[in-house]
Scaffold this motif. Sequence first.
Motif, short mmCIF file in Angstrom:
data_model
loop_
_atom_site.label_atom_id
_atom_site.label_comp_id
_atom_site.label_asym_id
_atom_site.label_seq_id
_atom_site.Cartn_x
_atom_site.Cartn_y
_atom_site.Cartn_z
N UNK A 47 0.83 -1.20 0.00
CA UNK A 47 0.00 0.00 0.00
C UNK A 47 0.87 1.26 0.00
N UNK A 48 2.15 1.09 0.35
CA UNK A 48 3.05 2.25 0.38
C UNK A 48 3.21 2.89 -0.99
N UNK A 49 3.02 2.11 -2.04
CA UNK A 49 3.12 2.65 -3.40
C UNK A 49 1.98 3.63 -3.70
N UNK A 50 0.89 3.52 -2.94
CA UNK A 50 -0.26 4.41 -3.15
C UNK A 50 -0.28 5.56 -2.14
N UNK A 51 0.79 5.69 -1.36
CA UNK A 51 0.81 6.69 -0.29
C UNK A 51 0.66 8.11 -0.83
N UNK A 52 1.35 8.41 -1.94
CA UNK A 52 1.28 9.77 -2.49
C UNK A 52 -0.13 10.12 -2.95
N UNK A 53 -0.78 9.18 -3.63
CA UNK A 53 -2.14 9.44 -4.11
C UNK A 53 -3.10 9.57 -2.94
N UNK A 54 -2.89 8.81 -1.87
CA UNK A 54 -3.76 8.92 -0.70
C UNK A 54 -3.59 10.27 0.00
N UNK A 89 -12.15 7.18 7.88
CA UNK A 89 -12.95 6.27 7.05
C UNK A 89 -12.26 6.03 5.71
N UNK A 90 -11.74 7.11 5.11
CA UNK A 90 -11.09 6.99 3.80
C UNK A 90 -9.87 6.06 3.87
N UNK A 91 -9.06 6.22 4.90
CA UNK A 91 -7.87 5.38 5.03
C UNK A 91 -8.24 3.93 5.38
N UNK A 92 -9.32 3.74 6.13
CA UNK A 92 -9.73 2.38 6.47
C UNK A 92 -10.16 1.61 5.22
N UNK A 93 -10.65 2.33 4.21
CA UNK A 93 -11.09 1.67 2.98
C UNK A 93 -9.91 1.13 2.17
N UNK A 94 -8.68 1.51 2.54
CA UNK A 94 -7.51 0.97 1.85
C UNK A 94 -7.35 -0.53 2.07
N UNK A 130 -5.73 4.25 12.25
CA UNK A 130 -4.96 5.14 13.14
C UNK A 130 -4.22 6.20 12.32
N UNK A 131 -3.58 5.76 11.23
CA UNK A 131 -2.88 6.71 10.36
C UNK A 131 -3.85 7.76 9.83
#
Length: 218
Positions: free
Chosen positions: A12-19, A45-50, A90-91
Motif C-alpha cells: 500500500x506504500x506505493x499508493x501513499x502519495x495518491x492517498x 474512514x477513507x484510510x480504512x477503505x484501503x 490510526x494513520x
Amino acid sequence: MKSLIIKDLYNIGHNAKSMIFMLLVFAFIFIPFSGPEGYIIASGILCSMMIMTTFSFDDNSKWTKYAMVTPVTKKELVASKFIVLLIFSVIGVVIGLVIGFIGGIIVHKVDFSDISNILTLPVVAVVGLVIAEILGSMAIPLLFKFGTEKARTLSLVSFIVPALICFGVYELLILLGVSFTDRFTFILLCCSPLIALVWNLVMYKISYVIFSKKELLY
C-alpha cells in the motif's frame, strides 16, 4: 504474522502519495464547511477503505493461494487483515487530526481562546477511529466471501446501513424522550472503543469461518 502485516504495508506504500493527495483535496472540501471535526472522521474512514486495496493486490498476485502452501495459518492471515485495518485507521485519524488542526486555524474554525474547542479534536479523533474500525471491519468478511470486485459494491452498502441504523436509533431515542446530556454522551464516548473492539472480534470470527470453509484452487 509480522511478515503478513509488513507485506500489506509495503504494497500500500506505493499508493501513499495518491492517498495524501486525496486527503488534501478532502481538506479543502470538509474543513471550510464542516470544520476539522468532519474532516478527521472522513480521513479515518477513507484510510480504512484501503484494506480493500490490500485484498485487490492479493487477488491480482494470487497471494492467498501461495500463502496456504506456506507455514502461514488461516487464522494468522485473517488476523493480519484486522491489524492492518487498525493501522490504516490510526494513520487516517492522526493525519486528519494534524491537517484538520492546521486547516482549522487557517479558516478560523479553531479558536485558541476556547480550550474546550481544541480539546474536542482529540475526542473526535477517537470517535473517528471507532467509526473507521467498525465500517472497515464490516468489509473484511465480504472481501473474503465474494472477492474484491463484488465486495466493493457490497461494502458501500455495508457502510451506509450502519449509518442509517444509528440515525434511526437516535431518532427513536429522541421520540422516547431520551435526552443526550453531557454525561450520557461522555458515557457513550467511553464505551465506544469497547464496542468497536467487540465488533471487530465478531467480524474476525465471521471472516475466519468464511475463509476456513473457502475452497482455494491451487
